[in-house]
Design a protein around this motif. Sequence first.
Motif, PDB file in Angstrom:
ATOM      1  N   TYR A   1      41.620  36.297  23.907  1.00  0.00           N
ATOM      2  CA  TYR A   1      42.717  36.409  24.871  1.00  0.00           C
ATOM      3  C   TYR A   1      43.598  37.628  24.575  1.00  0.00           C
ATOM      4  N   ILE A   2      43.808  37.930  23.304  1.00  0.00           N
ATOM      5  CA  ILE A   2      44.610  39.118  22.966  1.00  0.00           C
ATOM      6  C   ILE A   2      43.916  40.382  23.490  1.00  0.00           C
ATOM      7  N   ILE A   3      42.618  40.482  23.250  1.00  0.00           N
ATOM      8  CA  ILE A   3      41.854  41.650  23.722  1.00  0.00           C
ATOM      9  C   ILE A   3      41.881  41.716  25.245  1.00  0.00           C
ATOM     10  N   ALA A   4      41.616  40.573  25.892  1.00  0.00           N
ATOM     11  CA  ALA A   4      41.574  40.539  27.357  1.00  0.00           C
ATOM     12  C   ALA A   4      42.913  40.935  27.971  1.00  0.00           C
ATOM     13  N   LEU A   5      44.007  40.479  27.377  1.00  0.00           N
ATOM     14  CA  LEU A   5      45.325  40.819  27.917  1.00  0.00           C
ATOM     15  C   LEU A   5      45.637  42.302  27.747  1.00  0.00           C
ATOM     16  N   HIS A   6      45.255  42.868  26.604  1.00  0.00           N
ATOM     17  CA  HIS A   6      45.458  44.304  26.401  1.00  0.00           C
ATOM     18  C   HIS A   6      44.648  45.129  27.404  1.00  0.00           C
ATOM     19  N   LEU A   7      43.418  44.686  27.672  1.00  0.00           N
ATOM     20  CA  LEU A   7      42.536  45.439  28.582  1.00  0.00           C
ATOM     21  C   LEU A   7      42.751  45.065  30.043  1.00  0.00           C
ATOM     22  N   ASN A   8      43.513  43.987  30.264  1.00  0.00           N
ATOM     23  CA  ASN A   8      43.685  43.428  31.601  1.00  0.00           C
ATOM     24  C   ASN A   8      42.336  43.067  32.219  1.00  0.00           C
ATOM     25  N   LYS A   9      41.530  42.354  31.434  1.00  0.00           N
ATOM     26  CA  LYS A   9      40.221  41.860  31.877  1.00  0.00           C
ATOM     27  C   LYS A   9      40.243  40.341  31.872  1.00  0.00           C
ATOM     28  N   LYS A  10      39.300  39.743  32.553  1.00  0.00           N
ATOM     29  CA  LYS A  10      39.223  38.287  32.597  1.00  0.00           C
ATOM     30  C   LYS A  10      38.603  37.757  31.316  1.00  0.00           C
ATOM     31  N   CYS A  11      38.986  36.505  31.010  1.00  0.00           N
ATOM     32  CA  CYS A  11      38.574  35.887  29.754  1.00  0.00           C
ATOM     33  C   CYS A  11      38.160  34.445  30.017  1.00  0.00           C
ATOM     34  N   CYS A  12      37.169  33.974  29.256  1.00  0.00           N
ATOM     35  CA  CYS A  12      36.745  32.580  29.370  1.00  0.00           C
ATOM     36  C   CYS A  12      36.113  32.124  28.069  1.00  0.00           C
ATOM     37  N   ASP A  13      35.750  30.845  28.015  1.00  0.00           N
ATOM     38  CA  ASP A  13      35.052  30.344  26.838  1.00  0.00           C
ATOM     39  C   ASP A  13      33.550  30.334  27.094  1.00  0.00           C
ATOM     40  N   VAL A  14      32.765  29.948  26.095  1.00  0.00           N
ATOM     41  CA  VAL A  14      31.301  29.999  26.201  1.00  0.00           C
ATOM     42  C   VAL A  14      30.792  29.014  27.252  1.00  0.00           C
ATOM     43  N   GLU A  15      31.415  27.841  27.331  1.00  0.00           N
ATOM     44  CA  GLU A  15      30.981  26.842  28.311  1.00  0.00           C
ATOM     45  C   GLU A  15      31.117  27.369  29.742  1.00  0.00           C
ATOM     46  N   THR A  16      32.245  28.036  30.011  1.00  0.00           N
ATOM     47  CA  THR A  16      32.453  28.622  31.345  1.00  0.00           C
ATOM     48  C   THR A  16      31.405  29.689  31.624  1.00  0.00           C
ATOM     49  N   LEU A  17      31.082  30.486  30.610  1.00  0.00           N
ATOM     50  CA  LEU A  17      30.054  31.527  30.766  1.00  0.00           C
ATOM     51  C   LEU A  17      28.708  30.913  31.098  1.00  0.00           C
TER      52      LEU A  17
END
Length: 325
Positions: free
Chosen positions: A40-56
């Motif tokens: 989530y820290i990386i995704a927020l810095h990059l402004n990209k979407k984030c999810c967990d493995v189950e969602t993937l």
Amino acid sequence: MNYRSYSDLSNLIKNKIPMFQSKNFDLIVGVPRSGMIPAYIIALHLNKKCCDVETLINNYPLKTGSTRNAKNDIKYPSQAINILLVDDSICRGTSLANELSKIPAELKVKITTLAIYSSERERSDVNLYLEYLPMPRVFEWNIFHHNVLERSCFDIDGVLCIDPSEEQNDDGEKYIEFIKNAPSLFLPTGRINCLVTSRLEKYRPETENWLKKNGIKYNSLIMLDLPSKEERQRLGAHATHKAEAYKKLGLDLFYESERNQAIKIHELTKKPVYCVDTNEMFTKGSIYSAIYGSSGVRKSAIFNMIKTLPIPLYKSLRFFYRLIK
């Protein structure tokens, strides 16, 4: 004992943002649970979407907040072209391998794996890591749930429960009432090797009942065998009592609430001490940490003061600083 806090984690990721930007990831996936924090820290810095493995794996719709839209318009994980799979650390590589084994082949080819901390400098079971951090190690997010508990000493007041107020700490009825009903603070998951407290031996029954009531598992409880609070204060035996027990038991880590006591316990034992109040780990570099820690003065001011000393003394201090750092 190597230790990293949430602040350390965040700063490390922030310093690596140019590297993440250059790789054009369009989806960040975290390995539950600890991998979700850096993901989530990386995704927020990059402004990209984030999810967990189950969602993937199940291609569930990707969620996003209402305050800002991500840079891409991906609605489902299957639409991602370049996926970053993140875990907080890697040692044997078993956890990451297990997660990868669940992911379909058509998604796996899109994935770059990342561990924030690696126990080895060279490894082939992860594509990227950010910092080499050898064992033994603990993190702020697992220090009360790590198997190091089995080889640790714990203070009670200020760690497992809150400290008594001045009024409650009367060495009488109010103090007994406090011990019986003290609000819990940090409750460890596993079994603690030994509780070492400055509470007086005469309060053992009330202390043991509170520990049982709060589900705290431990092998032994060492208390101060003194007649009164006044005698304890006169002797000033808090840190010495804890250090002697820690050293005699030959354990690996001490959890202490009060900073000055933590420093003293480390100085007396030369063994790692974690200060709960200030979130500091005192190890070999404890003198450095004591000077530059949360309640110390700024590094630049210290260095400027040292530079005004005579050259021989300045060189000696510089040598000592490099040695402990």
